[in-house]
Design an enzyme around this catalytic site. Structure first.
Site, mmCIF file in Angstrom:
data_model
loop_
_atom_site.group_PDB
_atom_site.id
_atom_site.type_symbol
_atom_site.label_atom_id
_atom_site.label_comp_id
_atom_site.label_asym_id
_atom_site.label_seq_id
_atom_site.Cartn_x
_atom_site.Cartn_y
_atom_site.Cartn_z
ATOM 1 N N ASP A 57 0.817 -1.210 0.000
ATOM 2 C CA ASP A 57 0.000 0.000 0.000
ATOM 3 C C ASP A 57 0.853 1.263 0.000
ATOM 4 O O ASP A 57 0.635 2.173 -0.811
ATOM 5 C CB ASP A 57 -0.944 0.013 1.214
ATOM 6 C CG ASP A 57 -1.946 -1.120 1.188
ATOM 7 O OD1 ASP A 57 -2.283 -1.601 0.086
ATOM 8 O OD2 ASP A 57 -2.398 -1.534 2.271
ATOM 9 N N GLU A 173 -9.045 -2.524 4.045
ATOM 10 C CA GLU A 173 -8.792 -2.078 5.415
ATOM 11 C C GLU A 173 -9.955 -1.256 5.946
ATOM 12 O O GLU A 173 -10.299 -1.348 7.127
ATOM 13 C CB GLU A 173 -7.495 -1.277 5.476
ATOM 14 C CG GLU A 173 -6.247 -2.126 5.279
ATOM 15 C CD GLU A 173 -4.966 -1.318 5.390
ATOM 16 O OE1 GLU A 173 -3.897 -1.948 5.478
ATOM 17 O OE2 GLU A 173 -5.025 -0.072 5.393
#
Length: 277
Positions: A57, A173
């Site tokens: 990420d 997430e």
């Protein structure tokens, strides 16, 4: 194992988190880059700031940030990308973080060890009377302190450089509430919003990120008593199942139950502060 057909609730959650079932990775990369470039110019700020952990990420967001400031400079706007290393003492996968920096090629790289500040805060809290149920509970709270210390450092640099802090939160997430509120969940711009984990990996591959970083097993690595604990171990469900859920595909009944329950129980983490009116 039988899988459940997508439900209206599943589709609603995916829509709320802005997930598309399919993306073109190259187009998604360009869209995210252009978003960062536009926000930098519109804000009147002159820098983008992001902590680089060595995970996919931050690697993807970091490269997008560097490309964004380069595009801004081509248009005559003063712009710099500051990549930050924010280890808690010695990071076990430091080699991955350095590999990420080599790929990103940031204008500037700064390093700040958050261990002294994090430990001092916990010591001060305990000196003031805070008590924990056990060592695991203490370690969990320290993990959140680490995440917030990292954001303190990033906002300090952003304040010094007239910058915006870039977040790395993506839809998987966000769905699982797997972030520390006002820690890694705090930012000014979040270019990966709406992307599932596999889509972030696809964007990383399109950008030319090293395969070992694109396919790296994700870990927040916030718990000192459980170093390198994987995200999926914490979730109790795999990223593949989470991504399938987000993209409106069938998932197992067990995965569906865990995901919907976790999403509901972490609603407060995705909300702005509640006000009386």
């Amino acid at each position: 194992m039988d899988k459940l057909a997508p439900t209206e609730q599943q589709r609603d959650i995916g829509a709320t988190l802005q997930v598309q079932a399919r993306i073109d990775p190259q187009q998604a990369a360009e869209r995210c880059r252009d978003f960062l470039c536009a926000q930098l110019k519109a804000s009147g700020q002159q820098a983008l700031v992001l902590g680089i952990s060595g995970g996919v990420d931050s690697t993807v967001a970091g490269r997008l940030a560097q490309l964004a400031v380069e595009k801004a400079r081509q248009k005559g706007h003063q712009a710099t990308f500051v990549a930050m290393r924010l280890p808690y003492g010695e990071q076990k996968d430091e080699a991955d973080a350095q590999r990420a920096l080599q790929f990103i090629e940031p204008d500037e790289a700064l390093s700040t060890d958050i261990k002294p500040a994090s430990d001092a805060m916990l010591d001060a809290l305990e000196a003031g009377g805070l008590m924990f149920r056990d060592a695991a509970h203490r370690d969990f709270v320290l993990g959140n302190i680490k995440a917030r210390q990292r954001m303190i450092a990033q906002y300090a640099v952003a304040g010094a450089r007239r910058g915006l802090v870039v977040g790395t939160d993506q839809a998987a997430e966000a769905l699982m509430g797997f972030f520390t509120k006002y820690g890694d969940g705090a930012c000014d711009v979040a270019p990966l919003t709406g992307l599932s984990k596999r889509q972030v990996r696809a964007v990383g591959a399109a950008l030319g990120a090293p395969g070992e970083l694109v396919d790296k097993v994700p870990t927040a690595d916030l718990e000192s008593l459980s170093p390198m604990k994987t995200d999926e171990e914490a979730f109790g469900v795999s990223y593949a199942e989470i991504d399938d859920f987000l993209e409106g595909k069938p998932v197992s009944e067990r995965a569906y139950r865990i995901i919907v329950s976790t999403y509901s129980n972490t609603t407060n983490k995705r909300n702005l502060p509640i006000t009386p009116v």
